[in-house]
Design an enzyme around this catalytic site. Structure first.
Site, short mmCIF file in Angstrom:
data_model
loop_
_atom_site.label_atom_id
_atom_site.label_comp_id
_atom_site.label_asym_id
_atom_site.label_seq_id
_atom_site.Cartn_x
_atom_site.Cartn_y
_atom_site.Cartn_z
N ASP A 1 48.90 49.09 17.12
CA ASP A 1 50.21 49.68 17.43
C ASP A 1 50.65 50.76 16.45
O ASP A 1 50.95 50.48 15.27
CB ASP A 1 51.30 48.59 17.45
CG ASP A 1 50.99 47.44 18.40
OD1 ASP A 1 49.80 47.20 18.68
OD2 ASP A 1 51.95 46.78 18.84
N ASN B 1 55.11 45.32 25.45
CA ASN B 1 56.47 44.95 25.86
C ASN B 1 57.48 46.08 25.70
O ASN B 1 58.55 46.04 26.29
CB ASN B 1 56.93 43.71 25.10
CG ASN B 1 56.77 43.84 23.61
OD1 ASN B 1 55.66 44.10 23.12
ND2 ASN B 1 57.84 43.68 22.87
N HIS B 2 57.16 47.11 24.90
CA HIS B 2 58.09 48.23 24.74
C HIS B 2 57.80 49.41 25.67
O HIS B 2 58.35 50.49 25.49
CB HIS B 2 58.09 48.70 23.29
CG HIS B 2 58.61 47.68 22.33
ND1 HIS B 2 59.88 47.14 22.44
CD2 HIS B 2 58.05 47.07 21.27
CE1 HIS B 2 60.06 46.25 21.47
NE2 HIS B 2 58.96 46.17 20.75
N HIS C 1 51.61 43.10 14.94
CA HIS C 1 51.59 44.10 13.87
C HIS C 1 50.97 43.58 12.57
O HIS C 1 51.00 44.25 11.55
CB HIS C 1 52.97 44.69 13.58
CG HIS C 1 53.53 45.50 14.71
ND1 HIS C 1 54.63 46.32 14.58
CD2 HIS C 1 53.14 45.63 16.01
CE1 HIS C 1 54.90 46.90 15.74
NE2 HIS C 1 54.00 46.49 16.62
#
Ligand SMILES: [Fe+2]
Ligand SMILES: [Fe+2]
Length: 266
Positions: free
Chosen positions: A13, A72-73, A182
Site C-alpha cells: 500500500d 477498502n479505500h 500496513h
C-alpha cells in the site's frame, strides 16, 4: 512463454504523496537489482492517505507500474469511479458487488510476451465486501485462465483469512500476497504446491507514523476517544514489497519469494 523465468515485484500500500515518491525513487534501484518482469502495486492509500485519483494512477502507470490493486479505500475519491471502469489495469476487489464501479481481475503482458493475471480480493472480516472472497475468487481466476503467471492481492484485516486463502490457492496461482494492515509479516515462503505466500507485504510510506497517519494525531484520537483529523506522516519513509521469482519449469508456480524492506534513498 512460461519457460522464461519471470519476476514479479509487488509493492505494498502506497501511502500518500510520500509513498508515491518513495516508490518512484526506489523503483530504478529495484529494477537494477531484480530486473522484475512485472511491477504491481497496491494504491488504495495513495491520494492523501485515502483512495486514489486518476492523476495518481496515471503517474504510477507512467513510471512503469503494470497493474494497480486497491482495497477498502477504493471509492474514497469520486473522480476515480469512471476510471475504474475504463482502465483495465486498475483493480478493485473482485468480491465487491457487481454493481460497484470497476473490476477485480486483469491480464497484462510483458514485452517478451509473458502474460500475468492479477486478481484483487477483499477479506470479509472487519471490511465491507459484498460477497465472499472464497467463492468469488473462482470467477476471478476464470477471467485470467490463460495467464502464464497469476498474482492475487488478498486485501484483508484478519491474518486467518489471508493464511486460508494462501492454502486455498496453493498450486493454482504463482503468488498470494496480503495487504491492508500496513505492517509486514515475517512468514514469506513458497507453499508445498508452489504458490508464493506472505500474510502482509506492509506499506510503502512513513514508518514514523501509525500505519501512515501522523503519530501524534493517531495517539490523540486513541487517548481522547474524540474525532481527530488525520494527516499522512512524512517521517521515515520506506518501501515494503516482495520479489517473487516465477518457476521456469511450471506455469503459475513460484521458485522463491523475497521480502524487500528498503528506506527511501536520501
Ligand atoms: Fe485497506
Ligand atoms: Fe491500505
Amino acid at each position: 512463454m512460461a519457460e522464461e523465468q519471470a519476476g514479479i515485484l509487488f509493492v505494498g500500500d502506497l501511502v500518500g504523496g510520500i509513498g508515491r515518491r518513495t516508490l518512484l525513487e526506489c523503483l530504478p534501484l529495484l529494477r537494477e537489482r531484480f530486473a522484475p518482469t512485472f511491477v504491481v502495486v497496491n494504491g488504495e492509500n495513495v491520494a492523501g492517505g485515502l483512495g486514489i485519483t486518476p492523476k495518481a494512477a496515471d503517474q504510477l502507470f507512467a513510471a512503469g507500474v503494470d497493474a494497480i490493486t486497491l482495497g477498502n479505500h477504493t471509492y474514497r475519491r469520486r473522480e476515480i469511479y469512471a476510471y475504474l471502469d475504463s482502465e483495465p489495469r486498475i483493480l478493485r476487489p473482485a468480491n465487491f458487488l457487481r454493481s460497484q464501479p470497476g473490476h477485480g481481475a486483469c491480464m497484462v503482458e510483458s514485452a517478451a510476451g509473458v502474460r500475468l493475471g492479477v486478481v484483487n480480493l477483499s477479506g470479509n472480516l472487519h471490511l465491507r465486501a459484498g460477497r465472499s472472497a472464497f467463492t468469488e475468487v473462482e470467477a476471478a481466476l476464470g477471467e485470467v485462465a490463460g495467464a502464464d503467471q497469476i498474482i492475487v492481492d488478498m486485501h484483508a484485516e484478519a491474518t486467518s483469512e489471508k493464511v486460508a486463502m494462501g492454502w486455498h490457492l496453493d498450486g493454482r496461482v504463482t503468488a498470494v500476497v496480503g495487504t491492508h494492515t500496513h505492517v509486514p509479516t515475517a512468514d514469506a515462503r513458497v507453499l508445498p504446491q508452489g504458490t508464493a505466500y506472505i500474510t502482509d507485504v506492509g506499506m510503502t510510506g512513513p514508518r514514523g507514523g501509525v500505519i501512515g497517519v501522523k503519530r501524534e494525531q493517531a495517539i490523540e484520537s486513541l487517548v481522547t476517544q474524540m474525532p481527530v483529523r488525520f494527516e499522512t506522516s512524512s517521517e521515515d519513509p520506506w518501501l515494503m514489497g516482495v520479489l517473487i521469482r516465477c518457476s521456469a519449469s511450471a506455469p503459475r508456480r513460484a521458485d522463491s519469494i523475497e521480502q524487500i524492506l528498503m528506506p527511501r534513498p536520501t
